[in-house]
Design an enzyme around this catalytic site. Structure first.
Site, PDB file in Angstrom:
ATOM      1  N   ASP A 192    -108.281 -25.244 -14.092  1.00 22.82           N
ATOM      2  CA  ASP A 192    -107.132 -26.018 -14.364  1.00 22.82           C
ATOM      3  C   ASP A 192    -107.139 -27.074 -15.557  1.00 22.82           C
ATOM      4  O   ASP A 192    -108.309 -27.510 -15.859  1.00 22.82           O
ATOM      5  CB  ASP A 192    -106.687 -26.916 -12.863  1.00 22.82           C
ATOM      6  CG  ASP A 192    -108.252 -27.283 -12.387  1.00 22.82           C
ATOM      7  OD1 ASP A 192    -109.025 -27.231 -12.774  1.00 22.82           O
ATOM      8  OD2 ASP A 192    -107.821 -28.264 -11.804  1.00 22.82           O
ATOM      9  N   GLU A 229    -110.064 -27.610  -9.786  1.00 15.79           N
ATOM     10  CA  GLU A 229    -111.344 -28.590  -9.515  1.00 15.79           C
ATOM     11  C   GLU A 229    -110.827 -29.972  -9.870  1.00 15.79           C
ATOM     12  O   GLU A 229    -111.268 -30.872  -9.285  1.00 15.79           O
ATOM     13  CB  GLU A 229    -112.230 -28.419 -10.911  1.00 15.79           C
ATOM     14  CG  GLU A 229    -113.404 -29.118 -10.653  1.00 15.79           C
ATOM     15  CD  GLU A 229    -113.263 -30.240 -11.247  1.00 15.79           C
ATOM     16  OE1 GLU A 229    -113.799 -31.361 -10.949  1.00 15.79           O
ATOM     17  OE2 GLU A 229    -112.361 -30.607 -12.227  1.00 15.79           O
ATOM     18  N   GLU A 230    -109.721 -30.133 -10.507  1.00 11.73           N
ATOM     19  CA  GLU A 230    -109.265 -31.377 -10.576  1.00 11.73           C
ATOM     20  C   GLU A 230    -108.880 -32.238  -9.371  1.00 11.73           C
ATOM     21  O   GLU A 230    -108.946 -33.390  -9.267  1.00 11.73           O
ATOM     22  CB  GLU A 230    -108.195 -31.556 -11.854  1.00 11.73           C
ATOM     23  CG  GLU A 230    -108.695 -31.035 -13.097  1.00 11.73           C
ATOM     24  CD  GLU A 230    -109.709 -32.183 -13.688  1.00 11.73           C
ATOM     25  OE1 GLU A 230    -109.892 -33.157 -13.315  1.00 11.73           O
ATOM     26  OE2 GLU A 230    -110.183 -31.727 -14.881  1.00 11.73           O
ATOM     27  N   HIS A 269    -110.560 -36.583 -20.115  1.00 15.23           N
ATOM     28  CA  HIS A 269    -109.244 -37.066 -19.352  1.00 15.23           C
ATOM     29  C   HIS A 269    -108.459 -37.821 -20.442  1.00 15.23           C
ATOM     30  O   HIS A 269    -107.513 -38.327 -19.857  1.00 15.23           O
ATOM     31  CB  HIS A 269    -109.463 -37.632 -18.156  1.00 15.23           C
ATOM     32  CG  HIS A 269    -110.143 -36.751 -16.954  1.00 15.23           C
ATOM     33  ND1 HIS A 269    -109.497 -36.886 -15.515  1.00 15.23           N
ATOM     34  CD2 HIS A 269    -110.664 -35.497 -16.992  1.00 15.23           C
ATOM     35  CE1 HIS A 269    -110.101 -35.861 -14.955  1.00 15.23           C
ATOM     36  NE2 HIS A 269    -110.974 -35.072 -15.720  1.00 15.23           N
TER      37      HIS A 269
END
Length: 442
Positions: free
Chosen positions: A100, A167-168, A411
């Protein structure tokens, strides 16, 4: 990663850049495959998908696994992919990559930068970007699968290659496990993955025996007061004042209640209340992130948050029916990641022999989270390891250290790793580890 001295980095860069590479069949094969792998990487980077919506990503990579001869099952735990290859008797090794991307507008300026836009679950229109490097993880996963298939004569056992969604948001590993990852498919004896690192030079490997990443909890606190006119505060129970006291008192949890040698974090990331100068609202909302390693420390922190919150409300004279509402977001909980110490050290020695000690560094644990942790938590007999692969070009790393400037973090909309080195290093390390674990006669 543990801080590396500038002198050590200069020496390491000299080794990496100036020393002729010795012939190595695995490394040479990966280098020969890099043009193809970079095509995959650029496509994945330019076409990211948000958590739980990795439909095209999963389909593309599932097709690659089928082409390689794996028995492939799609839609495991949502969009997850499980690719199995049985190759005689031996251990079962699982290799995981996450798929993702993040809701960010990319600002790297790369020619293949993402221009994708999507709607979040909350209905917000956003850009989408692989700002955490999952595109390098997936490409390294493909490189590993290709090399292990090409070397079937060198290993014996069962290879399980999985692509994990979400996962995020901390949901993907749990969803795959709940959808029968360990019952519908061969349960692994070993689980491995790598993650790119924005604080280390490209091609360096970091490893942490034991705890590597933290428990991550999200806590919502609604402080309910009695609103009224700002000119007559005595007629109200001001939730902003109560919430402010809670924020201050929470700082004592780590500083006065947790052993100083036991890492813990309580951060108030959001404080929302009111909408006009002269109105005292009837509620205030706090959003917290809480980090720890051990389950015992996690329990102390969460219990402490509840105790302090209620205590401040009682001190302020709030009635029982206006006590704060505390919600620990179990749906967003990510358990701490624990690398099996003996196994991790064995793999570190293997990496040192292959890449040289200059490139393999024992790293300090970090307070970030990763739901890779759940694969070992589901069965603690499984030997597990996630390791870091540095992604910052060496010249940029050294220049930033010299100038004292900060590099883009994971990020960040500016994060652009040296993808070739991340993918090549990650694929080589994972392949070498799997071959070592499953070597014939081993």
């Amino acid at each position: 990663m543990r801080m590396i001295s500038k002198a050590a980095l200069v020496a390491a860069s000299t080794v990496l850049l100036c020393t002729p590479a010795q012939a190595d069949p695995l490394r040479d094969a990966i280098q020969a495959d890099l043009p193809s792998l970079m095509e995959i990487y650029r496509d994945l980077h330019a076409n990211p998908e948000l958590s739980g919506e990795e439909f095209q990503t999963a389909a593309k990579l599932a097709a690659e696994a089928k082409r390689l001869g794996f028995d492939v099952t799609e839609k495991v735990g949502g969009t997850g992919v499980v690719a199995v290859m049985k190759n005689g008797d031996g251990p079962t090794v699982m290799v995981r990559a996450d798929m993702d991307a993040l809701p960010l507008v990319e600002k790297t300026g790369l020619p293949f930068a993402s221009k994708v836009r999507a709607k979040t679950r909350e209905g917000n229109d956003t850009g989408v970007m692989h700002a955490c490097g999952h595109d390098t993880h997936m490409t390294g996963w493909v490189g590993t699968a290709r090399q292990l298939v090409a070397r079937k004569g060198e290993w014996s056992g069962t290879l399980v290659m999985i692509l994990q969604p979400a996962e995020e948001t901390g949901e993907g590993a749990k969803a795959m496990l709940e959808d029968g990852l360990y019952t519908r498919f061969p349960k692994p004896d070993y689980v491995m993955a790598f993650h790119d690192a924005a604080g280390a030079p490209a091609g360096f490997i970091g490893y942490s025996p034991g705890y590597a990443l933290a428990n991550v909890d999200s806590v919502d606190i609604e402080v309910r007061g009695v609103g009224g006119h700002g000119a007559y505060p005595h007629t109200t129970k001001d939730p902003i004042v109560v919430a402010s006291r809670i924020v201050g008192a929470l700082q004592t949890l780590v500083s006065r209640e947790i052993d100083p040698q036991d890492p813990a974090v309580v951060t108030v990331g959001s404080f929302q209340a009111g909408f006009k100068h002269n109105i005292i609202p009837d509620k205030a909302n706090l959003l917290l992130t809480v980090r720890s390693y051990s389950d015992e420390t996690r329990a102390k922190l969460l219990d402490g948050i509840k105790r302090i919150t209620k205590g401040e409300a009682v001190t302020a004279g709030l009635p029982e029916d206006r006590m704060p509402i505390i919600r620990v977001r179990d749906d967003e909980f990510t358990p701490s990641t624990y690398n099996s110490p003996e196994f991790t050290r064995e793999m570190a020695k293997l990496f040192e022999a292959r890449f040289g000690k200059q490139r393999v560094v024992e790293s300090n644990p970090v307070m970030g989270g990763e739901d890779f942790s759940r694969y070992r938590r589901a069965d603690e007999s499984i030997k597990s390891m996630i390791f870091w692969v540095g992604g910052v070009p060496m010249d940029e790393y050294l220049a930033a250290k010299k100038a004292g400037t900060k590099l883009p973090s994971l990020h960040s909309p500016l994060w652009a790793p040296d993808a070739e080195k991340v993918v090549a290093t990650g694929a080589e390390a994972l392949t070498a580890a799997a071959l070592d674990i499953m070597k014939k006669g081993g």
